[in-house]
Write a protein that holds these residues in place. Structure first.
Motif, PDB file in Angstrom:
ATOM      1  N   TYR A   1       5.737  -1.470   5.035  1.00  0.00           N
ATOM      2  CA  TYR A   1       5.138  -2.730   4.620  1.00  0.00           C
ATOM      3  C   TYR A   1       6.159  -3.512   3.800  1.00  0.00           C
ATOM      4  CZ  TYR A   1       0.437  -1.169   5.901  1.00  0.00           C
ATOM      5  OH  TYR A   1      -0.671  -0.748   6.578  1.00  0.00           O
ATOM      6  N   GLY A   2       6.075  -4.821   3.886  1.00  0.00           N
ATOM      7  CA  GLY A   2       6.900  -5.703   3.079  1.00  0.00           C
ATOM      8  C   GLY A   2       6.107  -6.953   2.747  1.00  0.00           C
ATOM      9  N   CYS A   3       6.742  -7.861   2.020  1.00  0.00           N
ATOM     10  CA  CYS A   3       6.101  -9.115   1.632  1.00  0.00           C
ATOM     11  C   CYS A   3       6.830 -10.280   2.281  1.00  0.00           C
ATOM     12  CB  CYS A   3       6.128  -9.278   0.114  1.00  0.00           C
ATOM     13  SG  CYS A   3       5.234  -7.973  -0.756  1.00  0.00           S
TER      14      CYS A   3
ATOM     15  N   PRO B   1       0.827  -1.207   0.000  1.00  0.00           N
ATOM     16  CA  PRO B   1       0.000   0.000   0.000  1.00  0.00           C
ATOM     17  C   PRO B   1       0.862   1.258   0.000  1.00  0.00           C
ATOM     18  CG  PRO B   1      -0.659  -1.510   1.753  1.00  0.00           C
ATOM     19  CD  PRO B   1       0.632  -2.015   1.195  1.00  0.00           C
ATOM     20  N   GLY B   2       0.344   2.319  -0.539  1.00  0.00           N
ATOM     21  CA  GLY B   2       1.054   3.597  -0.530  1.00  0.00           C
ATOM     22  C   GLY B   2       0.939   4.277   0.817  1.00  0.00           C
TER      23      GLY B   2
END
Length: 187
Positions: A122-124, A21-22
Motif C-alpha cells: 500500500y502507498g499514498c 494498513p498493516g
C-alpha cells in the motif's frame, strides 16, 4: 501565535495523511489491471500509464503512454507482471544494457529471461493522499535483489528500465527517472 499556527497546520496535515494498513499483501493479482506511473516531481511522466508495444518476435516492449497500446489485462503471478495470453508474456529485465547509466531494458516476453519480481504494497497517492495499491520492485529473478524501475527518454518516448541498487551512473542526455507503479483495477 506562530507556535499555535504551526501546531494547527501540522495537525491538519497529519489528519489528512493516508494511513497504511498493516499486514502483507498477496503477490498474486488474478484480476486484470493497468499500471499508472507516478513521480510527482516529473510532470512529463506523472500519472501516465505503462503501455505495451509489439516489438516483433512475440516480445512486448514497455513504454509510457501515449506511446504504445494501452492495456488493462495485466495480472501479477508470484510477483511477476504477466500478460495472460497464449503463451503468456512475463515482465523481464534483460537485453539492451547501457553502460553509461547502468540500466537494463524491462519488457514482456514468453522466453525464460530473468523475471522482474515485485511485492504488492500500500502507498499514498501524492496528489490526493488516497490509499493506493502499488508494486514495489523486489528483485531481478533470484540473482539480484533491489534496484529501481524507472523510465528514460527513447526516440521522443519513454521506455522502462531497471538499474541495480546503489548505482551512481547517470546519463544527462537520457536521464533515468525512478517511478512508482500503481495498480489500477479493470474490474
Amino acid at each position: 501565535m506562530w507556535m499555535s499556527l504551526a501546531l494547527l497546520v501540522g495537525s491538519a496535515i497529519s489528519a489528512t495523511a493516508c494511513e497504511i494498513p498493516g499486514g502483507t499483501l498477496s503477490n498474486t493479482i488474478t484480476e486484470g489491471f493497468s499500471l499508472q506511473v507516478q513521480n510527482a516531481s516529473f510532470p512529463d511522466i506523472h500519472n501516465h500509464f505503462l503501455n505495451i508495444w509489439d516489438w516483433g518476435g512475440g516480445d512486448q516492449h514497455l513504454f509510457l503512454s501515449p506511446a504504445g497500446n494501452a492495456t488493462s489485462e495485466l495480472t501479477l503471478i508470484d510477483g511477476v507482471i504477466t500478460l495472460p495470453w497464449d503463451p503468456p508474456r512475463r515482465a523481464c529485465i534483460n537485453g539492451e544494457y547501457e553502460v553509461k547509466d547502468n540500466t537494463t531494458k524491462v519488457f514482456m516476453t514468453e522466453r525464460g529471461d530473468p523475471r522482474a519480481v515485485f511485492d504488492v504494497i500500500y502507498g499514498c497517492n501524492p496528489d490526493t493522499d488516497a490509499l493506493q495499491t502499488e508494486l514495489r520492485f523486489k528483485s531481478r529473478d533470484t540473482s539480484e535483489y533491489g534496484g529501481n524501475i524507472g523510465t528514460r527518454p527513447f526516440n521522443g518516448m519513454y521506455d522502462f528500465r531497471w538499474t541495480p541498487a546503489g548505482t551512481t551512473a547517470y546519463d544527462p542526455d537520457r536521464p533515468f527517472t525512478r517511478v512508482t507503479l500503481v495498480v489500477i483495477s479493470s474490474v
